[in-house]
Design an enzyme around this catalytic site. Sequence first.
Site, PDB file in Angstrom:
ATOM      1  N   THR A   1       0.850  -1.195   0.000  1.00 41.33           N
ATOM      2  CA  THR A   1       0.000   0.000   0.000  1.00 41.33           C
ATOM      3  C   THR A   1       0.881   1.238   0.000  1.00 41.33           C
ATOM      4  O   THR A   1       1.929   1.248   0.639  1.00 41.33           O
ATOM      5  CB  THR A   1      -0.831  -0.007   1.306  1.00 41.33           C
TER       6      THR A   1
ATOM      7  N   ASP B   1      -7.547  -1.877   6.184  1.00 40.34           N
ATOM      8  CA  ASP B   1      -7.352  -0.662   6.986  1.00 40.34           C
ATOM      9  C   ASP B   1      -7.228   0.591   6.124  1.00 40.34           C
ATOM     10  O   ASP B   1      -7.515   1.703   6.583  1.00 40.34           O
ATOM     11  CB  ASP B   1      -6.066  -0.795   7.813  1.00 40.34           C
TER      12      ASP B   1
HETATM   13  N1  ASP Z   1      -3.023  -2.608   4.366  1.00 34.12           N
HETATM   14  C1  ASP Z   1      -3.505  -3.152   3.135  1.00 34.12           C
HETATM   15  C2  ASP Z   1      -4.736  -3.954   3.367  1.00 34.12           C
HETATM   16  O1  ASP Z   1      -4.825  -4.645   4.351  1.00 34.12           O
HETATM   17  C3  ASP Z   1      -2.528  -4.010   2.390  1.00 34.12           C
HETATM   18  C4  ASP Z   1      -1.094  -3.758   2.580  1.00 34.12           C
HETATM   19  O2  ASP Z   1      -0.650  -2.676   2.899  1.00 34.12           O
HETATM   20  O3  ASP Z   1      -0.384  -4.711   2.379  1.00 34.12           O
HETATM   21  O4  ASP Z   1      -5.589  -3.937   2.513  1.00 34.12           O
END
Ligand code: ASP
Length: 312
Positions: A181, A212
């Site tokens: 992300t 999140d």
């Molecule tokens: N935080 C993101 C999610 O859970 C994914 C990530 O940052 O890897 O959708």
Amino acid sequence: MASAFISVLKPNNLMALAEENFSPNFTVKNPIVISTWSHGIAANEGAWVILDNAGKSIDAVEAGVKVTEIDITNRSVGIGGRPDRDGHVTLDACIMDENSRCGAVGCIEGILHPISVARAVMDRTQHVMLVGEGARSFAIREGFETAKTPLKEVKKDWKEWKKEHKDEFKKPTINNENHDTIGMLAMDEFGNISGSCTTSGWAYKLHGRIGDSPIIGAGLFVDNEVGGACATGLGEAIIRIAGSHTVVELMRQGHHPQAACKMAVERIIAKHDDVTGLQCGFLAMNTKGQVGAYSVYNGFNYALRTKDRNAI
Ligand code: ASP
């Protein structure tokens, strides 16, 4: 309780920067922009064009992550992202400004710039968050560009994945390669802080899953009196401790951004019996321009841009 040794693992690539910035006297002269992972370098450049021309941090954090969203080779952000297990590329994004105004979209499909739709939710509606088909029709009505997803190569990978992961349909497991992300925090020359966050989320997630990243307080939180924080990694774990809000509140109590990120990570570790494969990281900035970051496991990094520094 999770084993204590995990908490002493450090995110290797970013510690040099973070430790240097840990000095209580270290203050960056704003503007400054930081963002997660090495794709943050290009994103920071996008933000810098605004910041270096006396622009506002809210415009910078939108423009910055749009660079990542438009990069169709990126498999964890934007329309080039990996789909859910049903083959839908569903995107999540949120944005927050120095006045605690915020906007978000969740599970939106076929829209080129989810972050701009999140901004439009903030600027043009009375709401904070739109999801799914409602978010998409709002985006189309407001004139945002559409795109056909999944991309050909992504679809090919997904078909392969489906063949090899029949059991995944019963109990999804986290794909450790896809924690990328982009979260961005910027302080403009007026000293105002804003943040943004955008992702295609957990690869091959259940259809309809939101992590999140579009949740204000989890994937992103800004309080202009204190600072801002953003998150990357397993969203379910980050939501459980309202991660980014926790980091900002720890900074409000006087903790340096680096210490605040570490304490939030330790809280996540303490809440899980088993942190195998559970990677999460936080990135934070306070009003002095001090920055910090910390993750459960090594491997998380971030990019920083100021007038005289452009580093990972
Ligand atoms: N935080 C993101 C999610 O859970 C994914 C990530 O940052 O890897 O959708």
